[in-house]
Design a protein around this motif. Structure first.
Motif, short mmCIF file in Angstrom:
data_model
loop_
_atom_site.label_atom_id
_atom_site.label_comp_id
_atom_site.label_asym_id
_atom_site.label_seq_id
_atom_site.Cartn_x
_atom_site.Cartn_y
_atom_site.Cartn_z
N ALA A 141 12.36 -6.12 7.35
CA ALA A 141 12.62 -6.52 5.97
C ALA A 141 13.91 -7.31 5.83
O ALA A 141 14.34 -7.60 4.72
CB ALA A 141 12.66 -5.29 5.06
N GLY A 142 14.52 -7.64 6.96
CA GLY A 142 15.78 -8.37 6.95
C GLY A 142 16.96 -7.47 7.21
O GLY A 142 16.84 -6.24 7.27
N ILE A 143 18.13 -8.08 7.36
CA ILE A 143 19.36 -7.32 7.58
C ILE A 143 20.55 -8.20 7.22
O ILE A 143 20.60 -9.36 7.61
CB ILE A 143 19.45 -6.82 9.04
CG1 ILE A 143 20.63 -5.87 9.23
CG2 ILE A 143 19.50 -7.98 10.02
CD1 ILE A 143 20.63 -5.14 10.57
N PRO A 144 21.49 -7.68 6.44
CA PRO A 144 22.68 -8.48 6.10
C PRO A 144 23.68 -8.47 7.25
O PRO A 144 23.63 -7.60 8.14
CB PRO A 144 23.24 -7.77 4.87
CG PRO A 144 22.81 -6.34 5.04
CD PRO A 144 21.48 -6.39 5.74
N LEU A 160 13.75 -1.38 7.06
CA LEU A 160 12.34 -1.05 6.80
C LEU A 160 11.86 -1.46 5.42
O LEU A 160 10.70 -1.85 5.25
CB LEU A 160 12.11 0.46 6.98
CG LEU A 160 12.21 1.01 8.40
CD1 LEU A 160 11.97 2.52 8.39
CD2 LEU A 160 11.23 0.33 9.34
N TYR A 161 12.74 -1.40 4.41
CA TYR A 161 12.30 -1.57 3.03
C TYR A 161 12.98 -2.73 2.30
O TYR A 161 12.55 -3.08 1.19
CB TYR A 161 12.55 -0.28 2.24
CG TYR A 161 11.80 0.90 2.79
CD1 TYR A 161 10.45 1.09 2.54
CD2 TYR A 161 12.45 1.83 3.60
CE1 TYR A 161 9.76 2.17 3.06
CE2 TYR A 161 11.76 2.92 4.13
CZ TYR A 161 10.42 3.08 3.86
OH TYR A 161 9.74 4.14 4.39
N ILE A 189 18.26 -14.97 10.82
CA ILE A 189 17.55 -13.73 10.59
C ILE A 189 16.07 -14.04 10.36
O ILE A 189 15.73 -14.82 9.46
CB ILE A 189 18.09 -12.97 9.35
CG1 ILE A 189 19.62 -12.82 9.43
CG2 ILE A 189 17.42 -11.60 9.24
CD1 ILE A 189 20.11 -11.99 10.59
N VAL A 190 15.21 -13.46 11.19
CA VAL A 190 13.76 -13.63 11.04
C VAL A 190 13.19 -12.31 10.55
O VAL A 190 13.42 -11.26 11.16
CB VAL A 190 13.10 -14.02 12.38
CG1 VAL A 190 11.60 -14.28 12.16
CG2 VAL A 190 13.77 -15.25 12.97
N TYR A 191 12.47 -12.38 9.45
CA TYR A 191 11.99 -11.14 8.83
C TYR A 191 10.67 -11.38 8.12
O TYR A 191 10.13 -12.49 8.12
CB TYR A 191 13.04 -10.58 7.86
CG TYR A 191 13.23 -11.39 6.59
CD1 TYR A 191 12.75 -10.93 5.37
CD2 TYR A 191 13.90 -12.61 6.62
CE1 TYR A 191 12.93 -11.65 4.20
CE2 TYR A 191 14.08 -13.35 5.46
CZ TYR A 191 13.60 -12.86 4.26
OH TYR A 191 13.77 -13.60 3.10
N GLY A 192 10.13 -10.31 7.51
CA GLY A 192 8.89 -10.39 6.75
C GLY A 192 8.95 -9.42 5.59
O GLY A 192 9.87 -9.46 4.80
N VAL A 206 14.66 -16.71 7.69
CA VAL A 206 13.27 -17.17 7.60
C VAL A 206 12.38 -15.97 7.33
O VAL A 206 12.32 -15.04 8.14
CB VAL A 206 12.80 -17.86 8.90
CG1 VAL A 206 11.43 -18.50 8.68
CG2 VAL A 206 13.78 -18.90 9.37
N ASN A 207 11.68 -15.99 6.21
CA ASN A 207 10.67 -14.98 5.90
C ASN A 207 9.32 -15.53 6.35
O ASN A 207 8.86 -16.55 5.82
CB ASN A 207 10.66 -14.67 4.40
CG ASN A 207 9.64 -13.61 4.02
OD1 ASN A 207 8.82 -13.18 4.83
ND2 ASN A 207 9.65 -13.19 2.76
N ILE A 208 8.69 -14.85 7.31
CA ILE A 208 7.41 -15.33 7.83
C ILE A 208 6.24 -14.43 7.45
O ILE A 208 5.15 -14.54 8.02
CB ILE A 208 7.45 -15.53 9.36
CG1 ILE A 208 7.81 -14.23 10.09
CG2 ILE A 208 8.41 -16.66 9.72
CD1 ILE A 208 7.61 -14.34 11.60
#
Length: 247
Positions: A141-144, A160-161, A189-192, A206-208
């Motif tokens: 879910a990404g991370i700062p 996770l959220y 950062i690659v996330y979904g 990038v949200n994929i």
């Protein structure tokens, strides 16, 4: 330098995953997929739930990870299935019921085998991955920037959220802050996790997750090329499931 193919939330869309592998130049060898140029697939969580073939996705990703042909990090749906397997008291919702329905069709020995292998996959996987000499980070879910390199409950919840507020919107979905809008880190950062209608590139993130299970696409990000392979979903389109962010 390794080349990576980051693959977004599959959610049981097995046929689309196989199509993606073929379109991206992978070849099937001994029941798994490998790239002739030794590219490394990175699955960024949420293998199961909602889609038609969750168990097939779990089995393929587990097999590829066991044979060191892929990398994997868990998503919130992976975490929920794991908690179900270890006997936690959880609510059967959010798509988990579709995976459990598939599990009910297995023989007892097949069930035990899948449960054991998935639990091992989950338990041996990091919450997030730092790759290419720490130039790119994969997190479901990404991370700062300030949480990279750390562990603990705060990191786990965010990875996770997402950056959740604790509230829910009118559709009953958790309200999430748009953390990527304020991201200023040097790492990609690659996330979904949060479905978007097309890959979202903003502030070196990038949200994929392009909502394959909601009738969108299954997307892979090819790194370092920063190109994409997109496979159209076979699922019906559900427009309200896609988040629309201000760019």
């Amino acid at each position: 330098m390794h080349a990576y193919d980051f693959i977004g939330d599959i959610h049981g869309c097995y046929d689309e995953l196989i199509s993606l592998f073929h379109d991206a130049g992978y070849q099937q060898k001994q029941n798994i997929y490998r790239h002739p140029d030794h590219r490394i697939p990175v699955f960024i969580g949420d293998l199961m739930d909602r889609g038609p073939d969750s168990l097939a996705v779990i089995e393929l990703v587990t097999e590829m990870t066991e044979k060191e042909a892929a990398l994997y990090i868990p998503g919130n749906h992976c975490d929920k299935l794991y908690r179900y397997f270890i006997g936690r008291n959880i609510t059967i919702s959010g798509g988990l019921e579709t995976t459990l329905k598939e599990l009910e069709q297995l023989s007892s020995s097949a069930y035990r085998s899948l449960r054991r292998r998935f639990m091992k996959l989950y338990e041996h996987s990091p919450l997030y991955l730092r790759l290419d000499n720490d130039n790119v980070v994969a997190a479901h879910a990404g991370i700062p920037e300030n949480l990279i390199g750390h562990e603990g409950k705060k990191v786990r919840t965010f990875v996770l959220y997402g950056d959740i507020t604790g509230e829910k919107d009118e559709d009953g979905m958790p309200v999430r802050r748009d953390w990527a809008w304020n991201y200023t880190g040097r790492r990609l950062i690659v996330y979904g996790h949060t479905p978007v209608s097309a890959p979202r590139l903003i502030n070196n993130t990038v949200n994929i997750d392009t909502g394959c299970v909601f009738g969108g696409y299954l997307t892979a990000l090819h790194y370092p090329e920063m190109t994409f392979t997109k496979i159209s979903s076979s699922m019906p389109y559900t427009a309200e499931k896609f988040r629309r962010f201000q760019q």
